[in-house]
Design a protein around this motif. Structure first.
Motif, PDB file in Angstrom:
ATOM      1  N   GLU A  38      -8.972  60.993 -33.213  1.00 39.94           N
ATOM      2  CA  GLU A  38      -9.407  60.836 -34.590  1.00 39.94           C
ATOM      3  C   GLU A  38      -8.943  62.376 -34.846  1.00 39.94           C
ATOM      4  OE1 GLU A  38     -12.536  59.291 -36.832  1.00 39.94           O
ATOM      5  OE2 GLU A  38     -12.498  56.578 -35.799  1.00 39.94           O
ATOM      6  N   ALA A  39      -7.567  62.462 -35.455  1.00 42.65           N
ATOM      7  CA  ALA A  39      -7.133  64.011 -35.318  1.00 42.65           C
ATOM      8  C   ALA A  39      -7.067  63.988 -36.449  1.00 42.65           C
ATOM      9  CB  ALA A  39      -5.196  63.454 -34.405  1.00 42.65           C
ATOM     10  N   LEU A  40      -7.106  63.084 -37.591  1.00 40.31           N
ATOM     11  CA  LEU A  40      -6.473  63.647 -39.223  1.00 40.31           C
ATOM     12  C   LEU A  40      -6.998  63.059 -40.310  1.00 40.31           C
ATOM     13  CD1 LEU A  40      -2.702  63.458 -38.771  1.00 40.31           C
ATOM     14  CD2 LEU A  40      -3.998  65.702 -38.869  1.00 40.31           C
ATOM     15  N   ILE A  41      -7.505  61.626 -39.925  1.00 41.08           N
ATOM     16  CA  ILE A  41      -8.972  61.247 -41.021  1.00 41.08           C
ATOM     17  C   ILE A  41      -9.604  60.224 -40.275  1.00 41.08           C
ATOM     18  CG2 ILE A  41      -8.410  59.241 -43.103  1.00 41.08           C
ATOM     19  CD1 ILE A  41      -5.836  59.991 -43.847  1.00 41.08           C
ATOM     20  N   PRO A  42     -10.719  59.987 -41.047  1.00 36.14           N
ATOM     21  CA  PRO A  42     -12.031  59.399 -40.062  1.00 36.14           C
ATOM     22  C   PRO A  42     -11.367  57.453 -40.115  1.00 36.14           C
ATOM     23  CG  PRO A  42     -13.502  60.890 -41.513  1.00 36.14           C
ATOM     24  CD  PRO A  42     -11.194  60.737 -41.428  1.00 36.14           C
ATOM     25  N   GLY A  43     -11.324  57.242 -38.925  1.00 37.24           N
ATOM     26  CA  GLY A  43     -10.747  56.403 -38.384  1.00 37.24           C
ATOM     27  C   GLY A  43      -9.645  56.018 -37.928  1.00 37.24           C
ATOM     28  N   MET A  44      -8.194  56.382 -38.546  1.00 34.14           N
ATOM     29  CA  MET A  44      -7.298  56.725 -38.047  1.00 34.14           C
ATOM     30  C   MET A  44      -6.432  57.611 -36.959  1.00 34.14           C
ATOM     31  SD  MET A  44      -3.503  59.114 -39.788  1.00 34.14           S
ATOM     32  CE  MET A  44      -3.779  57.264 -41.120  1.00 34.14           C
ATOM     33  N   LEU A  45      -6.498  56.787 -35.663  1.00 32.78           N
ATOM     34  CA  LEU A  45      -5.581  57.465 -34.142  1.00 32.78           C
ATOM     35  C   LEU A  45      -4.592  57.108 -34.199  1.00 32.78           C
ATOM     36  CD1 LEU A  45      -7.949  56.998 -32.102  1.00 32.78           C
ATOM     37  CD2 LEU A  45      -6.868  54.398 -31.053  1.00 32.78           C
ATOM     38  N   HIS A  46      -4.974  58.764 -33.094  1.00 33.35           N
ATOM     39  CA  HIS A  46      -3.451  59.164 -32.692  1.00 33.35           C
ATOM     40  C   HIS A  46      -3.911  59.531 -31.084  1.00 33.35           C
ATOM     41  CE1 HIS A  46      -2.214  60.611 -36.847  1.00 33.35           C
ATOM     42  NE2 HIS A  46      -1.329  60.302 -36.265  1.00 33.35           N
ATOM     43  N   ASP A  47      -2.520  59.164 -30.108  1.00 31.88           N
ATOM     44  CA  ASP A  47      -2.458  59.434 -29.018  1.00 31.88           C
ATOM     45  C   ASP A  47      -2.840  60.610 -28.940  1.00 31.88           C
ATOM     46  OD1 ASP A  47      -3.398  57.203 -28.375  1.00 31.88           O
ATOM     47  OD2 ASP A  47      -1.142  55.995 -28.126  1.00 31.88           O
ATOM     48  N   HIS A  48      -3.264  61.615 -28.147  1.00 29.99           N
ATOM     49  CA  HIS A  48      -2.907  62.675 -27.109  1.00 29.99           C
ATOM     50  C   HIS A  48      -1.350  63.175 -26.698  1.00 29.99           C
ATOM     51  CE1 HIS A  48      -7.492  63.810 -27.287  1.00 29.99           C
ATOM     52  NE2 HIS A  48      -7.122  63.315 -28.701  1.00 29.99           N
ATOM     53  N   CYS A  49      -1.401  61.946 -25.623  1.00 26.67           N
ATOM     54  CA  CYS A  49      -0.654  62.439 -25.297  1.00 26.67           C
ATOM     55  C   CYS A  49       0.760  61.083 -24.458  1.00 26.67           C
ATOM     56  CB  CYS A  49      -0.355  63.361 -23.346  1.00 26.67           C
ATOM     57  SG  CYS A  49       1.936  63.908 -23.045  1.00 26.67           S
ATOM     58  N   ALA A  50       0.218  61.022 -23.698  1.00 20.17           N
ATOM     59  CA  ALA A  50       0.526  59.495 -23.051  1.00 20.17           C
ATOM     60  C   ALA A  50       0.559  58.310 -23.915  1.00 20.17           C
ATOM     61  CB  ALA A  50       0.178  58.490 -21.876  1.00 20.17           C
ATOM     62  N   ALA A  51       1.787  57.646 -24.726  1.00 18.50           N
ATOM     63  CA  ALA A  51       1.330  56.799 -26.157  1.00 18.50           C
ATOM     64  C   ALA A  51       2.281  55.436 -25.988  1.00 18.50           C
ATOM     65  CB  ALA A  51       2.203  57.483 -26.987  1.00 18.50           C
ATOM     66  N   ILE A  52       3.248  55.823 -24.882  1.00 14.99           N
ATOM     67  CA  ILE A  52       4.533  54.273 -25.176  1.00 14.99           C
ATOM     68  C   ILE A  52       4.307  53.992 -23.011  1.00 14.99           C
ATOM     69  CG2 ILE A  52       5.957  53.084 -25.757  1.00 14.99           C
ATOM     70  CD1 ILE A  52       4.824  53.604 -28.168  1.00 14.99           C
TER      71      ILE A  52
END
Length: 464
Positions: A38-52
């Motif tokens: 949760e890099a920015l907003i609680p509950g919002m998920l971002h991948d660090h590097c590998a993504a697709i």
């Protein structure tokens, strides 16, 4: 040594053979590039590097381990990848070769010629594609069908297409190699990703790429393997007594750790290992999503921003030569379209990175925003929050990403063919019982784990 995708895959492969395995990981959690948060907003998920994950979902390792038992589930967007152009149109990539070809107009036949048979063959050829190049393939004729176009420069292969949509669509995928597109073999990475994608699609892991790591960790634990986190190995003297050591590290780091235990010729070769251009990543929280001008981009899990093929080739050349282009190639991930649980209400996580020179120290944030705004007017007004990850940040967080190079090495012709050094045995380092298994070795970067599997299989021959 190292709990990224290849370290975990090597550990699992050895544990399945009855070996007592311990993974030593420098950070506080295993996964390497396969982590999310949760890099920015609680509950919002971002991948660090590998993504697709077009290369991971059907890899011989992940596909052969029923990881859904440990919670891993895949999800696919409506459009796998889109490449918008300045006129508001876009080339769209679908899992179906036919559907992709049909929307490319006069390039329908050329796209089918390149991918129809190779995608059909991929279920058999992926074992050869995802291994060392310098060996006799199991399916020579089918591999020749894939391999002959792959030896070409991407600029030469793009010439088979007559429309800019087809050329740009191919060029955006070829640019995943972070290298000049006018060099021999620069078509190989693009062809590999496209072939795998036409066979398996471009999915995301539900709950973030960390779900892949979590499933691998759970499988390893079930096999009796152990993981010790927060333990950075900087010297050979820190190693426990072991019959086999698998190194999921950058080649130059291996030289520092093993020192004079490496044969001089191996140490010299690994010291000369080259690292390619870097990634400059920006995570966004965007209200209502990105307002793409091209409808296809609004449904695409991945969007490539680079303009025409000629523009992509020009910017990739500049970056490879150490020059920062005004409008860099930018990859945008919209994983939430396939996995809505990553969003918070109408706020959506947007993952993106630009290709920048190795060890770039400048500020590319506005260049990234401008490149998105170019194809999605009004984007900047929708940004609620953002976070920048510079090349230095990448390198600090993961020592394999030297200078921000998230591919663990330049994917030029020599290192694509041979790996870290010129040898038919790319996983061997000349020290009995020690093997290199990072993404610097074949088949290269990704969450597929096959570098670790290939290296572990060779280690088992020593244990036999």
């Amino acid at each position: 040594m190292g709990g990224g995708p290849n370290g975990l895959a090597a550990a699992i492969t050895l544990a399945e053979a009855g070996v007592d395995v311990t993974v030593l990981e420098a950070t506080d959690e295993a996964g390497g590039g396969m982590r999310s948060g949760e890099a920015l907003i609680p509950g919002m998920l971002h991948d660090h590097c590998a993504a697709i994950h077009p290369m991971a979902v059907g890899s011989p390792f992940l596909g052969g381990h029923s990881l859904e038992k440990y919670g891993l589930r895949w999800a696919w967007p409506q459009v796998d990848c889109a490449h918008p152009l300045d006129d508001g149109t876009a080339g769209a990539l679908f899992r179906s070769v036919t559907r992709t070809a049909e929307q490319l107009g006069v390039d329908d036949r050329a796209w089918r010629w390149l991918f129809e048979r190779t995608a059909q063959d991929y279920g058999q050829t992926k074992f050869d594609i995802m291994g060392p190049l310098l060996r006799l393939p199991s399916h020579p004729v089918k591999m020749a069908r894939f391999g002959l176009p792959a030896v070409l420069p991407a600029t030469a292969l793009a010439a088979v297409f007559r429309t800019e949509r087809a050329r740009a669509l191919f060029g955006g995928v070829a640019a995943h190699a972070f290298q000049r597109l006018d060099r021999p073999l620069s078509a190989a990475v693009g062809l590999g990703i496209l072939t795998a994608g036409h066979h398996d699609g471009w999915p995301v892991a539900i709950g973030g790429s960390q779900a892949i790591a979590a499933a691998m960790v759970a499988l390893l634990a079930e096999l009796g393997g152990k993981i010790e986190t927060g333990l950075e190995v900087t010297s050979f003297t820190q190693l426990p007594i072991a019959d086999v050591v698998m190194w999921d590290v950058a080649p130059t780091a291996l030289v520092r750790i093993l020192g004079d235990r490496l044969p001089p010729r191996v140490a010299r070769a690994l010291s000369r290992f080259r690292y390619g251009p870097a990634a400059y990543k920006v995570d966004f929280a965007v209200e209502g999503g990105v307002p793409w001008a091209a409808p296809e981009a609004r449904q695409a899990g991945t969007v490539h921003l680079g303009g025409t093929f000629a523009e992509i080739a020009s910017t990739e050349r500049a970056v490879a030569e150490g020059r920062m282009p005004a409008s860099p190639f930018v990859l945008v991930g919209q994983q939430y379209l396939a996995d809505p649980g990553r969003s918070v209400g109408d706020l959506h996580p947007i993952y993106c990175y630009a290709h920048v020179p190795q060890s770039y120290t400048g500020d590319a944030y506005q260049a990234v925003v401008d490149q998105i705004e170019r194809f999605a007017p009004g984007f900047q007004d929708r940004i609620v929050a953002h976070r920048v990850i510079t090349p230095a940040d990448f390198s600090t967080a993961n020592s394999n990403y030297v200078g921000g190079n998230i591919l663990t090495g330049a994917k030029d012709i020599r290192q694509l063919v041979f790996g870290p050094r010129i040898t038919p045995r790319p996983y061997h380092i000349g020290v009995k019982g020690h093997f290199l298994c990072s993404a610097a070795t074949p088949p290269g970067p990704g969450a597929h784990g096959m570098c670790g599997v290939q290296a572990a299989r060779r280690a088992m021959r020593e244990l036999a």
